[in-house]
Design an enzyme around this catalytic site. Structure first.
Site, PDB file in Angstrom:
ATOM      1  N   HIS A  84      -2.953   6.433   4.777  1.00 45.39           N
ATOM      2  CA  HIS A  84      -1.500   6.488   4.951  1.00 45.39           C
ATOM      3  C   HIS A  84      -0.968   7.834   4.468  1.00 45.39           C
ATOM      4  CE1 HIS A  84      -1.503   2.419   6.103  1.00 45.39           C
ATOM      5  NE2 HIS A  84      -0.811   1.863   5.140  1.00 45.39           N
TER       6      HIS A  84
ATOM      7  N   CYS B 284       0.810  -1.218   0.000  1.00 47.13           N
ATOM      8  CA  CYS B 284       0.000   0.000   0.000  1.00 47.13           C
ATOM      9  C   CYS B 284       0.846   1.272   0.000  1.00 47.13           C
ATOM     10  CB  CYS B 284      -0.943  -0.009   1.193  1.00 47.13           C
ATOM     11  SG  CYS B 284      -0.167  -0.430   2.770  1.00 47.13           S
TER      12      CYS B 284
END
Length: 337
Positions: A246, A131
């Site tokens: 994130h 990711c």
């Protein structure tokens, strides 16, 4: 008549598997028949997809009979065993685990960056990157082109707990309640420490290098995606007490000096990127801005004061969507539609 597909989703009851279903619906991917697959423990459960009720099947080789497209979101050990079986039965496999990312015969794909590399995979398996790598390389793509290649990237990640899965999310929620009430924090085993009101670096360490495996993924995956082994990546990964989204700080040095205005313009015209860059007015990407969004958000684009000609920037994305489910579905869209 437009083509439609028999689609299997392995790990369909997990956080990423559930989101793959949602993204398939949102993007109106032509699913002729859904084959929802999970462990024997989850077999028999029901779920709703495109307005119809489906029963989850237990993972076994025969569930892939007649499947055209198989998404895997159940961890590396499951992928290593069953992804080749699905591919041998004729399915195009898109795998969210780390099992095949560095396999030279399995493309590692972020569609905005290297979709062409994913065509006609030798083993019938395409790997979805980590990711944190995914959102970084989307932001780096126009910088790579403007700067005549990238010499070095220094990246610090601030990663949400949703990247650790559904059980970790629930453990973090309970731990946060415990700490807020002044009680002993629960979930320290699952979270590998107290994350509530704290930061952790709790990924598996690589003793030989002193780095975490999460960090080394970014080193190797970035080189493979760009097809450029000369790129040097210096990573540091931190788990933060955020549910989703994130964030990353990047300091980039290219072969040719860069102008921040040119970088900003190139990023603004990049597919899949949203520029939020008015820092003097308090405008920059934050995790809460990106949850539920498929784009990569970029802000604080500026010259590197410690390395003139270099660029620093702030990159934020929904790690479960662009960092996992959305990227997987985008690969399928790019190759099949």
């Amino acid at each position: 008549m437009s083509k439609s597909y028999r689609v299997a989703v392995v790990g369909v009851t997990g956080a990423v598997g559930e989101l793959i279903l949602r993204v398939l619906e949102e993007r109106q991917f032509p699913v002729r028949e859904l084959v929802p697959v999970a462990s024997a423990r989850s077999a028999g459960k029901t779920l709703t997809f495109q307005g119809a009720t489906h029963t989850v099947k237990a993972l076994a080789p025969e569930v892939f009979d007649g499947v055209d497209l198989a998404f895997f979101a159940a961890g590396g050990s499951i992928s290593r065993e069953y992804a080749p079986i699905a591919a041998e039965k004729g399915a195009l496999v898109i795998d969210n685990s780390s099992a095949f990312r560095l396999d030279p015969d399995c493309p590692l794909c972020v569609p905005e960056v290297n979709l062409e590399a994913a065509r006609n995979p030798k083993k019938g398996i395409i790997a979805n990157p980590n990711c944190s790598t995914t959102q970084m390389v989307v932001a780096l793509k126009p910088i790579y082109e403007l700067g005549g290649g990238i010499k070095r990237v220094v990246v610090s990640t601030y990663q949400a707990i949703s990247g650790a899965g559904a059980q970790a999310i629930e453990a973090f929620k309970q731990q946060s309640l415990d700490v807020a009430k002044g009680e002993a924090p629960s979930g320290t085993e699952k979270l590998k420490g107290q994350l509530a009101q704290n930061l952790l670096m709790h990924w598996t360490p690589d003793e030989a290098s002193g780095y975490q495996e999460e960090e080394l993924k970014m080193v190797h995956e970035t080189k493979k995606i760009f097809g450029d082994d000369s790129i040097r990546v210096t990573p540091n990964a931190v788990r933060v007490p955020v549910l989703s989204g994130h964030s990353e700080f990047l300091a980039v040095e290219t072969n040719q000096p860069l102008d921040p205005a040119a970088v900003r313009e190139a990023l603004a015209s990049m597919e899949g990127v949203v520029v939020m860059d008015a820092f003097a007015n308090g405008v920059y990407p934050k995790p809460l801005d990106v949850v539920g969004r498929d784009e990569v958000f970029v802000g604080r684009i500026r010259e590197d004061v410690g390395n003139p000609g270099g660029i620093t920037l702030w990159v934020v994305a929904d790690n479960l969507r662009k960092g996992a489910a959305t990227n997987a579905v985008q690969i399928a869209q790019g190759l099949l539609l």
